[in-house]
Design a protein around this motif. Structure first.
Motif, PDB file in Angstrom:
ATOM      1  N   ARG A  39      22.610 -20.896   7.032  1.00 57.71           N
ATOM      2  CA  ARG A  39      22.555 -21.612   7.706  1.00 57.71           C
ATOM      3  C   ARG A  39      23.387 -22.714   6.963  1.00 57.71           C
ATOM      4  O   ARG A  39      24.392 -22.665   5.731  1.00 57.71           O
ATOM      5  CB  ARG A  39      20.910 -22.800   7.360  1.00 57.71           C
ATOM      6  CG  ARG A  39      19.416 -22.060   7.929  1.00 57.71           C
ATOM      7  CD  ARG A  39      18.495 -22.798   6.739  1.00 57.71           C
ATOM      8  NE  ARG A  39      17.619 -22.206   7.883  1.00 57.71           N
ATOM      9  CZ  ARG A  39      17.079 -22.358   9.123  1.00 57.71           C
ATOM     10  NH1 ARG A  39      17.765 -23.602   9.684  1.00 57.71           N
ATOM     11  NH2 ARG A  39      15.819 -22.474   9.570  1.00 57.71           N
ATOM     12  N   VAL A  40      24.051 -23.130   8.056  1.00 58.28           N
ATOM     13  CA  VAL A  40      25.302 -24.057   8.165  1.00 58.28           C
ATOM     14  C   VAL A  40      25.494 -24.832   9.466  1.00 58.28           C
ATOM     15  O   VAL A  40      24.991 -25.008  10.008  1.00 58.28           O
ATOM     16  CB  VAL A  40      26.271 -22.916   8.433  1.00 58.28           C
ATOM     17  CG1 VAL A  40      27.975 -24.194   8.690  1.00 58.28           C
ATOM     18  CG2 VAL A  40      26.681 -21.906   7.537  1.00 58.28           C
ATOM     19  N   ALA A  41      25.893 -26.298   8.989  1.00 58.60           N
ATOM     20  CA  ALA A  41      25.765 -27.558   9.649  1.00 58.60           C
ATOM     21  C   ALA A  41      26.797 -26.766  11.233  1.00 58.60           C
ATOM     22  O   ALA A  41      27.499 -26.593  11.354  1.00 58.60           O
ATOM     23  CB  ALA A  41      26.499 -29.128   9.215  1.00 58.60           C
ATOM     24  N   ALA A  42      25.502 -27.465  12.139  1.00 58.75           N
ATOM     25  CA  ALA A  42      26.311 -26.623  13.812  1.00 58.75           C
ATOM     26  C   ALA A  42      27.612 -27.426  13.971  1.00 58.75           C
ATOM     27  O   ALA A  42      28.597 -26.091  14.166  1.00 58.75           O
ATOM     28  CB  ALA A  42      25.476 -27.471  15.183  1.00 58.75           C
ATOM     29  N   HIS A  43      28.167 -28.542  13.498  1.00 57.50           N
ATOM     30  CA  HIS A  43      29.669 -28.420  13.845  1.00 57.50           C
ATOM     31  C   HIS A  43      30.667 -28.164  13.175  1.00 57.50           C
ATOM     32  O   HIS A  43      31.308 -28.600  13.606  1.00 57.50           O
ATOM     33  CB  HIS A  43      29.562 -30.503  13.786  1.00 57.50           C
ATOM     34  CG  HIS A  43      30.161 -30.777  11.955  1.00 57.50           C
ATOM     35  ND1 HIS A  43      28.860 -31.025  11.629  1.00 57.50           N
ATOM     36  CD2 HIS A  43      30.607 -31.249  11.796  1.00 57.50           C
ATOM     37  CE1 HIS A  43      28.844 -30.926   9.982  1.00 57.50           C
ATOM     38  NE2 HIS A  43      30.099 -31.327  10.016  1.00 57.50           N
ATOM     39  N   ALA A  69      29.104 -33.660   7.183  1.00 60.48           N
ATOM     40  CA  ALA A  69      29.889 -32.354   6.696  1.00 60.48           C
ATOM     41  C   ALA A  69      31.017 -32.227   6.584  1.00 60.48           C
ATOM     42  O   ALA A  69      31.436 -32.144   7.800  1.00 60.48           O
ATOM     43  CB  ALA A  69      28.701 -31.559   6.006  1.00 60.48           C
ATOM     44  N   ARG A  70      31.697 -31.971   5.794  1.00 57.87           N
ATOM     45  CA  ARG A  70      33.045 -31.297   5.484  1.00 57.87           C
ATOM     46  C   ARG A  70      33.248 -29.941   4.808  1.00 57.87           C
ATOM     47  O   ARG A  70      32.617 -30.377   3.716  1.00 57.87           O
ATOM     48  CB  ARG A  70      34.138 -32.012   5.395  1.00 57.87           C
ATOM     49  CG  ARG A  70      35.963 -32.154   5.401  1.00 57.87           C
ATOM     50  CD  ARG A  70      36.459 -33.718   4.977  1.00 57.87           C
ATOM     51  NE  ARG A  70      36.680 -34.166   5.786  1.00 57.87           N
ATOM     52  CZ  ARG A  70      37.348 -34.395   7.040  1.00 57.87           C
ATOM     53  NH1 ARG A  70      37.875 -32.992   7.233  1.00 57.87           N
ATOM     54  NH2 ARG A  70      36.840 -35.580   7.694  1.00 57.87           N
ATOM     55  N   GLY A  80      28.337 -22.859  16.714  1.00 54.97           N
ATOM     56  CA  GLY A  80      27.367 -24.779  16.242  1.00 54.97           C
ATOM     57  C   GLY A  80      27.620 -25.005  17.898  1.00 54.97           C
ATOM     58  O   GLY A  80      26.771 -25.721  18.332  1.00 54.97           O
ATOM     59  N   LEU A  81      29.153 -25.290  17.730  1.00 54.14           N
ATOM     60  CA  LEU A  81      29.798 -26.304  19.068  1.00 54.14           C
ATOM     61  C   LEU A  81      29.403 -25.709  20.453  1.00 54.14           C
ATOM     62  O   LEU A  81      28.507 -26.599  21.374  1.00 54.14           O
ATOM     63  CB  LEU A  81      30.688 -26.866  19.129  1.00 54.14           C
ATOM     64  CG  LEU A  81      31.259 -27.316  17.481  1.00 54.14           C
ATOM     65  CD1 LEU A  81      32.825 -28.179  17.677  1.00 54.14           C
ATOM     66  CD2 LEU A  81      30.863 -28.928  17.283  1.00 54.14           C
ATOM     67  N   GLY A  91      17.415 -27.012  14.130  1.00 51.92           N
ATOM     68  CA  GLY A  91      17.459 -28.540  14.210  1.00 51.92           C
ATOM     69  C   GLY A  91      18.767 -28.553  14.516  1.00 51.92           C
ATOM     70  O   GLY A  91      19.938 -28.470  15.748  1.00 51.92           O
ATOM     71  N   GLY A  92      19.824 -29.201  13.587  1.00 50.31           N
ATOM     72  CA  GLY A  92      21.258 -29.015  13.342  1.00 50.31           C
ATOM     73  C   GLY A  92      21.966 -28.293  12.663  1.00 50.31           C
ATOM     74  O   GLY A  92      22.993 -28.519  12.055  1.00 50.31           O
ATOM     75  N   GLU A  93      21.340 -26.882  12.376  1.00 46.77           N
ATOM     76  CA  GLU A  93      21.609 -26.202  11.491  1.00 46.77           C
ATOM     77  C   GLU A  93      22.141 -24.802  13.034  1.00 46.77           C
ATOM     78  O   GLU A  93      20.658 -24.430  13.004  1.00 46.77           O
ATOM     79  CB  GLU A  93      21.024 -25.314  10.082  1.00 46.77           C
ATOM     80  CG  GLU A  93      20.788 -26.539   9.209  1.00 46.77           C
ATOM     81  CD  GLU A  93      20.536 -26.494   8.040  1.00 46.77           C
ATOM     82  OE1 GLU A  93      20.826 -26.358   6.909  1.00 46.77           O
ATOM     83  OE2 GLU A  93      19.240 -26.267   7.874  1.00 46.77           O
ATOM     84  N   VAL A  94      23.030 -23.951  12.076  1.00 46.78           N
ATOM     85  CA  VAL A  94      23.484 -22.910  12.949  1.00 46.78           C
ATOM     86  C   VAL A  94      22.639 -21.587  11.906  1.00 46.78           C
ATOM     87  O   VAL A  94      22.934 -21.848  10.648  1.00 46.78           O
ATOM     88  CB  VAL A  94      24.812 -22.537  13.031  1.00 46.78           C
ATOM     89  CG1 VAL A  94      24.737 -20.760  13.751  1.00 46.78           C
ATOM     90  CG2 VAL A  94      25.196 -23.287  14.547  1.00 46.78           C
ATOM     91  N   VAL A  95      21.579 -20.742  12.704  1.00 46.82           N
ATOM     92  CA  VAL A  95      20.973 -19.871  11.473  1.00 46.82           C
ATOM     93  C   VAL A  95      21.492 -18.669  12.027  1.00 46.82           C
ATOM     94  O   VAL A  95      21.879 -18.451  13.464  1.00 46.82           O
ATOM     95  CB  VAL A  95      18.836 -19.676  11.797  1.00 46.82           C
ATOM     96  CG1 VAL A  95      19.566 -18.829  11.030  1.00 46.82           C
ATOM     97  CG2 VAL A  95      19.249 -20.989  11.286  1.00 46.82           C
TER      98      VAL A  95
END
Length: 165
Positions: free
Chosen positions: A44-48, A76-77, A53-54, A20-24
């Protein structure tokens, strides 16, 4: 591939995938340094927010990127250095496509620096990302050639891609 990256760079290396939008984070190999970074396996971390993620988004299908960076999306920041503007993220994705890796300097955590490269199929889509990260006071180091480290991570990602077929 992770063990070789850790041996060559002296820092912790890892493998991640996009869900999805997360890195695992799937796996890592610790540095032998006395001060290391924590084990992110299973996290899990938001990809950006992380270079893996990038690296993964840069090689994702366009519709995946458009969904992630949809107009009005709130990203998110993690630190005051986190890049959350969609236009800036798109420029960084172009950088990954052009050079094959991306550095983050204290963008996810004030104490970490990291570099990542995508592991791509023959059609150019990413199946995973390899990364190396370490304490910001030590990695990449004042005398380090960040491009050389980036090329090292990229070469490891290419070797893994070739092995996967």
């Amino acid at each position: 591939h992770l063990a070789e990256l850790t041996r060559v760079t002296g820092e912790t290396s890892g493998l991640a995938v996009l869900d999805g939008g997360e890195v695992v984070y799937l796996d890592h190999v610790d540095s032998e340094e006395a001060v290391t970074v924590r084990d992110w396996t299973g996290e899990r971390v938001a990809a950006h927010l992380v270079p893996s993620g990038l690296a993964l988004l840069a090689c994702a299908r366009p519709e995946v990127v458009e969904l992630y960076l949809a107009p009005g999306a709130t990203l998110a920041r993690a630190t005051d250095r986190s890049v959350t503007a969609p236009a800036a993220i798109r420029r960084r994705l172009d950088d990954v496509r052009r050079q094959g890796w991306i550095w983050f300097h204290r963008e996810f955590d004030d104490s970490l620096c990291s570099v990542a490269a995508p592991v791509c199929r023959a059609d150019g889509t990413a199946v995973a990302a390899l990364h190396v990260h370490g304490p910001a006071y030590r990695f990449p180091g004042a005398a380090a050639d960040e491009d050389a480290i980036g090329r090292t991570v990229r070469a490891a990602a290419d070797r893994l891609a070739a092995q996967l077929g």
